[in-house]
Design an enzyme around this catalytic site. Sequence first.
Site, PDB file in Angstrom:
ATOM      1  N   HIS A 284       4.855  -0.601   1.260  1.00  0.00           N
ATOM      2  CA  HIS A 284       3.626   0.022   0.749  1.00  0.00           C
ATOM      3  C   HIS A 284       3.808   1.524   0.533  1.00  0.00           C
ATOM      4  CE1 HIS A 284       1.691  -3.750   1.320  1.00  0.00           C
ATOM      5  NE2 HIS A 284       1.706  -3.685   2.636  1.00  0.00           N
ATOM      6  N   ASP A 335       3.889 -10.042  -0.939  1.00  0.00           N
ATOM      7  CA  ASP A 335       3.099  -9.740   0.251  1.00  0.00           C
ATOM      8  C   ASP A 335       2.059 -10.810   0.571  1.00  0.00           C
ATOM      9  OD1 ASP A 335       1.918  -8.485   2.392  1.00  0.00           O
ATOM     10  OD2 ASP A 335       1.180  -6.751   1.292  1.00  0.00           O
TER      11      ASP A 335
END
Lengths: 462, 462
Positions: A284, A335
């Site tokens: 991220h 993810d």
Amino acid sequence: MNAGPRRWHAQQAWLARGSGGGLARDVLIEAHGDRFAAVTPDTPAGRVPPGTVRLPGLTLPGLANAHSHAFHRALRGSAAGDSFWTWRERMYAVAERLDPDSYYALARAVYAEMALAGITCVGEFHYLHHGPGGRKYSDPNEMGRLLIAAAASSGLRITVLDACYLAGGFDPGGVPRPLAGVQLRFGDGSAEDWAERVAAFGADPHGMVSPHARVGAAIHSVRAVPPGQMPQVMAWSHARGAPVHAHLSEQPLENAECRAAFGATPSQVLYDAGALGPRSTMVHATHLTARDIELLGGTQTCVCMCPVTEADLADGVGPAPELAAAGCALALGSDGHRIIDLVEEARWMELSQRLVSRGRGHFTAVELAAAATVSGHACLGWPDAGEIVPGAYADLVTVSLDSPRLSGAVAGDPLTALFAAGTAADVRHVVASGADVVRDGRHLLVDDVSGELAAAVRAVLS
Amino acid sequence: MNAGPRRWHAQQAWLARGSGGGLARDVLIEAHGDRFAAVTPDTPAGRVPPGTVRLPGLTLPGLANAHSHAFHRALRGSAAGDSFWTWRERMYAVAERLDPDSYYALARAVYAEMALAGITCVGEFHYLHHGPGGRKYSDPNEMGRLLIAAAASSGLRITVLDACYLAGGFDPGGVPRPLAGVQLRFGDGSAEDWAERVAAFGADPHGMVSPHARVGAAIHSVRAVPPGQMPQVMAWSHARGAPVHAHLSEQPLENAECRAAFGATPSQVLYDAGALGPRSTMVHATHLTARDIELLGGTQTCVCMCPVTEADLADGVGPAPELAAAGCALALGSDGHRIIDLVEEARWMELSQRLVSRGRGHFTAVELAAAATVSGHACLGWPDAGEIVPGAYADLVTVSLDSPRLSGAVAGDPLTALFAAGTAADVRHVVASGADVVRDGRHLLVDDVSGELAAAVRAVLS
């Protein structure tokens, strides 16, 4: 993995990031076992040995999904909720219910969906280690092993990024909050106990537990691992040359709590603990300071962007171009599996930058392709994958160029067209470790991917 | 359009925004000619009349693509360039080369791609009126008529939003710049001359030129039409109850030049010219002031968002939730056709908001579906379309729910699942104005959509 020489003839192929854009035509590709043996562009179709498989369209190295939480797939299509934190409550409720059987069935189906999308290697960021209440299974690595079995059954290679998860957050001053509820299933007590459990996987000195699986480490996040415990995770990883992944600065609240607890940003805390470096991947990296970017780039830490999840969870847009300019390799992950489509993830790594920067052209198609292939494999501990070159793992994904999406979009460079308008629905053929996994859009090892997905999700949610 | 009663049986259907979410099961749908005659939920599959077509999956009203520039499709897959303005140069180069034959072939193929994506009605924002140098064709509406013919050949209804385009921008003080280069093909000289040409379409008093086509008006933008000329465009529209569309505040530079030229924002200029209102649709509306939002909402002006184009062109993220709260209906368009997929456009109307707001849940699935259906048809002048109710145009799009994208994502509401993870690739059947256009993912009127797209683009670019 099938033995003996196998051959494919790619009408067009993107071989590797290096060689002048890397695009070639009429490429004869030969593999022995799970590795490429020879790659010969400009081989006329009429000159190929018998038994050669034709690959019309554009062939790329197999894609690497560098950040997966397989069980999050059960949340696809559920109502949004208003924030990351309310979403997390729903995700915890699913984690609460998983047992080895339901987890295996779900992971196998999700990995099969990945294969259909051209993914040949997955990095499973794994923290659901123990039974309800934290009770250890008779094999303390049962959950990790079933993920490895699930990947094998769907034809993928896997890196189990086994996560150290010790605390439920930190109060100001750095006082750890105890694990609570489902978090008890994540915890090992200490980094030492974590290392002991992970050692019991019985990986070889290179971290391999089978020809298609390796074990890596993860520091879940600065929310879950005290800085003082991080060096033991890093020591385990250094001893094996294993990759280490961590969630980094996905939400502003994480940064605020980290500053209150430790007086530093998450990047600084990880840097001070020795957790950044060329074998480390930060996932991220959305909310960073200029100094954070210097620390990540200066240590050549890889950054895994998950653009669709970062939009889905309202995280924000991370400074991907600045990180690349600072020296970070970029990888991509699906993810939470809102979608499983690395072409879309790559597209939105570029498009989300355009939305916030008001400028275009942040990444070339070659840079996007490299993130989805060679950089992703490298950050999962497979430096010898993600390029179509002799000696590399024989992973291929072929996309057709004649769907309405791509027809009339390839007047120029087909790689540019693919990342402009293609999707996982254009994937026709997939080869992983030398073995055919997908042919003509059908999975060869899992007959009914859709049916298994539906059944596995139903079993978890009902 | 085929006559006589026709019947379909939808396993699940989203009928309309009103009725409690609007989802129903086992819906027997009957049409006479181009209109729905009867809609009967809870009709067991065993009780349907012979000849009824089964629609497994989820059926919605046909989708409306409220903002299209068909010829921009030729730019799909071309390299990015660094800004909206460099992109516009490339777009002008394509416009320069188009002639009636190449434009028809391209528009027919692009509209066929739209049909495959579930689109049953297109709003073509049309400004390429004249030949090279501005020379009028023998029929001054030849270009508009070929767009109507192209839509008919691909099975869509169309609203030609015929754009008034008079100036190449304005210098400070409001001094118009003359049209130059390809812009000469856009211009009619004055709003009066524009109105005279458009009147020559020979539309009936309701603006219809054929059962499947109507003519509407467009003010290209405040860059291209002097405020003093706008009232004549509005007068033409009021006399016919015709829709009026305009590009609004897509780029900050447009706002800056408008303020320098006219001392007001584009929204204020259009408001002062009487160009806002319930029959008006503003496209993009990206860079607005609070006052602009009041003007648009207070006048019940529709706003057409083009989220993927707005990302592609680095426009930014417009205040869609604030506009909806202020009273604007929202529609969706694929605009530059970077992709043609209104499900993705709807998804990114929500996800792009999450990226900038850091919050989730801006739009419900029903709100997204309404934007792609009833609101889109209404803003194109078809208020009796976009809902599956007796009397409305018989437009249907059926998506399968069993692809790997949607399997295991429909435990809850299938409409939520569709906008969470579905794509145009899930579209299986399309009915427009009572006629089958797409069956099992194949276009019934255009045999080789991909081939026609490739050939038409090649002809324009070569």
